[in-house]
Every structure is written in C-alpha cells, then in structure tokens.
Design an enzyme around this catalytic site. Structure first.
Site, short mmCIF file in Angstrom:
data_model
loop_
_atom_site.label_atom_id
_atom_site.label_comp_id
_atom_site.label_asym_id
_atom_site.label_seq_id
_atom_site.Cartn_x
_atom_site.Cartn_y
_atom_site.Cartn_z
N GLY A 117 63.46 80.40 19.10
CA GLY A 117 64.49 79.37 19.32
C GLY A 117 64.66 78.58 18.03
CE1 TYR A 118 69.82 75.39 17.52
CE2 TYR A 118 68.95 75.52 19.75
CZ TYR A 118 70.01 75.52 18.89
OH TYR A 118 71.28 75.63 19.37
CB VAL A 143 54.45 84.75 25.22
CG1 VAL A 143 53.09 84.05 25.22
CG2 VAL A 143 54.92 85.03 23.80
CD GLU A 153 77.09 68.81 24.74
OE1 GLU A 153 76.29 69.75 24.79
OE2 GLU A 153 77.56 68.37 23.66
N GLY A 171 58.27 82.59 20.10
CA GLY A 171 59.59 82.05 20.43
C GLY A 171 60.46 81.96 19.19
CG ASP A 187 62.98 71.49 24.09
OD1 ASP A 187 63.19 70.71 23.14
OD2 ASP A 187 63.87 71.90 24.84
CB ALA A 240 68.86 71.82 18.71
CD GLN A 241 69.43 65.04 14.95
OE1 GLN A 241 69.51 64.27 14.04
NE2 GLN A 241 69.88 64.74 16.13
CE LYS A 258 61.31 85.25 28.68
NZ LYS A 258 61.77 84.31 29.71
C1 LIG Z 1 73.43 73.19 27.44
C2 LIG Z 1 72.55 72.47 26.45
C3 LIG Z 1 73.13 71.72 25.43
C4 LIG Z 1 72.33 71.09 24.48
N1 LIG Z 1 72.93 70.39 23.48
C5 LIG Z 1 72.17 69.86 22.50
C6 LIG Z 1 72.81 69.23 21.38
O1 LIG Z 1 74.04 69.13 21.32
N2 LIG Z 1 72.02 68.76 20.39
C7 LIG Z 1 70.64 68.89 20.41
O2 LIG Z 1 69.97 68.48 19.43
N3 LIG Z 1 70.01 69.46 21.47
C8 LIG Z 1 70.74 69.95 22.51
N4 LIG Z 1 70.12 70.56 23.58
C9 LIG Z 1 68.64 70.64 23.61
C10 LIG Z 1 68.17 71.80 22.71
O3 LIG Z 1 68.87 72.98 23.01
C11 LIG Z 1 66.66 72.06 22.83
O4 LIG Z 1 65.98 70.84 22.57
C12 LIG Z 1 66.25 73.15 21.83
O5 LIG Z 1 66.78 74.38 22.22
C13 LIG Z 1 64.73 73.24 21.71
O6 LIG Z 1 64.42 74.23 20.75
P1 LIG Z 1 63.09 75.08 20.87
O7 LIG Z 1 62.93 75.82 19.58
O8 LIG Z 1 61.97 74.23 21.31
O9 LIG Z 1 63.32 76.10 22.07
P2 LIG Z 1 64.52 77.07 22.44
O10 LIG Z 1 65.66 76.91 21.51
O11 LIG Z 1 64.73 76.89 23.90
O12 LIG Z 1 63.89 78.50 22.18
C14 LIG Z 1 62.81 79.03 22.90
C15 LIG Z 1 62.70 80.51 22.57
O13 LIG Z 1 61.54 81.05 23.19
C16 LIG Z 1 61.85 82.27 23.83
N5 LIG Z 1 60.92 82.43 24.95
C17 LIG Z 1 60.79 81.64 26.02
N6 LIG Z 1 59.80 82.09 26.82
C18 LIG Z 1 59.30 83.20 26.23
C19 LIG Z 1 58.26 84.10 26.54
N7 LIG Z 1 57.51 83.94 27.65
N8 LIG Z 1 58.01 85.13 25.71
C20 LIG Z 1 58.74 85.29 24.57
N9 LIG Z 1 59.74 84.47 24.22
C21 LIG Z 1 60.02 83.43 25.03
C22 LIG Z 1 63.30 82.12 24.27
O14 LIG Z 1 63.92 83.37 24.44
C23 LIG Z 1 63.89 81.33 23.08
O15 LIG Z 1 64.33 82.21 22.08
C24 LIG Z 1 70.90 71.18 24.57
C25 LIG Z 1 70.31 71.92 25.61
C26 LIG Z 1 71.11 72.57 26.55
C27 LIG Z 1 70.48 73.37 27.66
#
Ligand SMILES: Cc1cc2nc3c(=O)[nH]c(=O)nc-3n(C[C@H](O)[C@H](O)[C@H](O)COP(=O)(O)OP(=O)(O)OC[C@H]3O[C@@H](n4cnc5c(N)ncnc54)[C@H](O)[C@@H]3O)c2cc1C
Length: 406
Positions: free
Chosen positions: A12-13, A81, A170, A10, A300, A317-318, A38
């Site tokens: 993500g953040y 994955v 939001e 992944g 997450d 995200a923070q 992905k």
């Molecule tokens: C609309 C919205 C607004 C938000 N605003 C805020 C905010 O203002 N401040 C804040 O702190 N948080 C905010 N959040 C929450 C925050 O976005 C999440 O907590 C954060 O994205 C978690 O980061 P992560 O790295 O766990 O996962 P993510 O950022 O969700 O990244 C997961 C990654 O895994 C990849 N992935 C998923 N499944 C697979 C798979 N099977 N195979 C390969 N890759 C895969 C995805 O493509 C992605 O790139 C918000 C959420 C949303 C939906």
C-alpha cells in the site's frame, strides 16, 4: 549486519514507498529486500470511492507493482500474509514462509463493524479493488432489476451510506454524480432514487471546521443526498436497514448498504501477539514496535502520537507516505550498523475531501479553508504529486488526473 533480509509486508502507500526508497538507497550486494502483497498491483485506496460509484474505472486506480518496483533489486512475492512470529523472525504466508532480519508491516486497514448485527454479511465496504468493483456492479444490477421485476421494488433504488466521515462523504459525492448517468442508462426517473446518509453525530465530517461541514452537506443536498444525522444503525438485513433516532426505530428498504463508518488496523497484528492499541502497534518515534528493534510498523498499522496535541495522527495516505521516508532512512542506518535513527516528524499539508468531480472542500496550510474549484484543483495536485513521487513522470502521465472535471 551481514547481508540482512529486509521483508516488507503490504504494497500500500507505506509499504510500496518504503520499497521504492530502499531500492535506491541500499547496495543490493549488502542486503536483500522482499516485498509481499496480496495482489500483483498496488492500488490507490484514496480513489476507491470513485471506482465503487463507477465514476472512475478501477484500472486507473491500480498500478502493476513491476511498473514501480525494480524486480532486479526487490524480490516481489504475490502471496497472502497469514501471521507473523516476531520472536522467531518469521512470516507465515499462504504458500510458504519467510525469515527476516528487519520487518516492515504495512498491511493497512480493515473495516470496523462494531458488532452491528448483519453488517458484516449484508453491507458493502470500500476496502480494495475487488470490493469497489462489486459495489459498482451491484448498483447497476439493482437499477436493471428495478426495471426487470414486475412489482416496482423501491429497495432497489435506495442507496444507504453508513457514516458521514471522510470516506462516506467522498463516496456520496461520487454517487451524486453517478446516479443521473445510471438513471439515463436504465430508464429510471431520477426523482425516485434515494441516496441516504446515516451519521451518528449531529453533522457530517465531525472534526472538520463547521463551515466546511455545512458547505459539504449543502453541496450534496443540492444534488439529492438526504442526511439522517444523530442516528444509530441498529441492524443491516439483506433487503433493509434499521436505525434509531430520538429513541425511535425506523426501517429503510434497501439492497445497497455501503458501510463507511470506521476502520481498524489489519487483524493480523493482534493475532500475531503484538502489543497493540485498538489493533494498531503504538510505535516508538523511530517507527519501531515497542518490544522489537527489528520490526517497523507503518501507515494504518501504526499508531503514533502527535506530541503537541497528545492525540494520535489520523490514518491517512499522506502520513503513510511520509512515514516511509523515516522507515527507509532508519533501515539504512540499521544495515550500516549505526544508531543514527530519525524520529518521524510529519509535514502535514492539510486535508482535502472531494464532493464529486466538480466540488471539494479543504482545510490546508494551517487552517486555510478552501471551497469549490480551488479545492478540486488542489485535490488533483495531491493525487498527481503522489504518482510523480512513486513512479516518476511516466507513471504520472499514464495514471494522472489532468482533467479538472473528470
Ligand atoms: C475511500 C477512501 C478514501 C480515502 N481518502 C483519503 C485521502 O483523500 N487522503 C488520505 O490521506 N487518506 C485517505 N484515505 C485513507 C488512506 O487510504 C489510508 O490511510 C492508507 O491507504 C493507508 O496506507 P497503508 O500503506 O497503511 O495501507 P493500504 O494502502 O491500505 O495498503 C495495504 C496493503 O496491504 C495489502 N494486504 C492487506 N492484507 C494483506 C495480507 N494478508 N497479505 C498480503 N497483503 C496484504 C493490501 O493489498 C494493500 O496493498 C482514504 C481511505 C478510503 C477507504
């Protein structure tokens, strides 16, 4: 450990920040880093509600992974994955398999639908670039259809948002800004468009300071948003939703139900047999999974308790970005063969929620409340600070938000 294979799932953040840190911290002759995602881009989930409403183009939100990850140091694989076999140290991908010595799971969240009939099939979710782009196009399609069809179908102009938490609020703010533009473009009288929020609690943003929640509601109401609080969604059909309030069921005709009322961790964790709490791995203070010294969970996918309040830290995200620091440091320690592992200690700066492009609320720096312009500016600073941290000045200049009212 002799040249360990480090695999990050992944981008993500949490995942991408771990990769960016490790590429600077580790000697590439002594370890191999593989990042799997992905898509070939990273997206800022925290901006998706803007893409969904159509107030910000999705190309501003996504960042090609090769722009921030040095592919001479990190092997980047675009793949999906499918499952993880922690006892065999293997990850099954749609197009192959990877072996790891150290694994980081950063696969993010999925929308939780709580078994509400019809929701999974008929509602829209703000989850990634594809789903956000679909909502934007669907909104436009329904405005066009309203004018095209013979009988005027009000369901085309009723937009229902399920959930008045952070994401829902939001998104409502962005919709309130976008609808006047759509009305102009499709010759629709703004007074007949309805933006309706359904929230089970008695107020939106439960958990926020009540003064901030009230401010958010009146800011949105002044721009045409209707709130139905204390209401439970019972069913979502393709052309209407049914909700219950005060023991009475009511129906709203709509083709646009956007469900923003809950997330859970990626189901792959549960399906792969990890011990979990509501789908998340309850990690140790050093961010490792309880039964596996070679598996880290982040963002997450991880549940970590605030020992002061005995409640889990919220999925933000923070926190994901801050956890990447701990995870990268601890991986370096494992590679070096030391047991100098850090415990995750977040440095929480607070929360800022946007209410469209020109209003926001914030609860920051130990309960200091912010409203309006100050909160708007702080939100942009937070967004820009992340870009700077991830990809330096170049990325900030390409993707940053510099116009206060944009
Ligand atoms: C609309 C919205 C607004 C938000 N605003 C805020 C905010 O203002 N401040 C804040 O702190 N948080 C905010 N959040 C929450 C925050 O976005 C999440 O907590 C954060 O994205 C978690 O980061 P992560 O790295 O766990 O996962 P993510 O950022 O969700 O990244 C997961 C990654 O895994 C990849 N992935 C998923 N499944 C697979 C798979 N099977 N195979 C390969 N890759 C895969 C995805 O493509 C992605 O790139 C918000 C959420 C949303 C939906």
């Amino acid at each position: 450990m002799e040249k360990p294979d480090i695999v990050i799932l992944g981008a993500g953040y949490g995942g991408i920040m771990t990769a960016v840190k490790l590429q600077k911290m580790l000697n590439m002759n002594k370890s191999t880093i593989t990042l799997v995602n992905k898509y070939d881009y990273h997206y800022q989930t925290t901006w998706l509600h803007e893409n969904a409403a159509g107030t910000l183009h999705h190309d501003r939100t996504r960042i090609p992974i090769k722009d921030v990850v040095n592919t001479a140091k990190v092997n980047f694989v675009t793949d999906i994955v499918v499952s993880i076999k922690p006892d065999k140290r293997k990850v099954k991908l749609q197009n192959g398999e990877l072996y790891y010595d150290i694994l980081v799971i950063g696969l993010g969240f999925e929308t939780a639908t709580f078994g509400i009939p019809g929701l999974k099939d008929n509602a829209f979710m703000i989850e990634n670039i594809n789903s956000a782009r679909l909502i934007r196009d669907h909104l436009e399609y329904n405005f066009a259809m309203y004018q095209y069809e013979d009988g005027k179908n009000q369901g085309r102009l009723n937009i229902v948002v399920g959930g008045g938490g952070f994401t829902g609020v939001e998104f409502l703010g962005e919709l309130a800004n976008r609808i006047p533009e759509l009305c102009k473009e499709y010759d629709v009288n703004k007074s007949i468009v309805r933006i309706i929020n359904i929230e089970v609690e008695s107020t939106v943003l439960p958990g926020f300071d009540p003064q901030l929640s009230e401010y958010a509601m009146s800011s949105l109401e002044s721009r045409g948003v209707e709130f139905i609080t204390g209401a439970t969604l019972k069913e979502c059909k393709h052309d209407r939703i049914i909700f219950e309030k005060d023991g009475k069921e009511s129906t709203i005709p709509t083709y646009t139900m956007v469900w923003a009322a809950g997330v859970r961790a990626n189901a792959i964790l549960e399906e792969s047999g990890f011990e979990h709490h509501q789908g998340k791995i309850e990690v140790r203070p050093d961010m490792r999974a309880p039964d596996y010294d070679d598996v880290f969970a982040i963002g997450d996918c991880a549940l970590i308790m605030d020992r002061k309040t005995n409640t889990p830290y919220p999925p933000t995200a923070q926190i994901a970005v801050q956890q990447a620091e701990t995870v990268a440091h601890n991986i370096k320690a494992l590679v070096k063969g030391t047991d100098d592992l850090d415990e995750f200690q977040p440095d929480l700066l607070g929360t800022v929620a946007s209410l469209g492009n020109s209003d926001a609320i914030g609860d920051v720096f130990n309960n200091r409340k912010l409203f309006g312009l100050k909160a708007v500016i702080l939100k942009k600073i937070i967004d820009n600070r992340y870009l700077l941290k991830l990809g330096g000045l170049g990325l900030l200049m390409r993707k940053g938000k510099f116009n206060i009212f944009y």
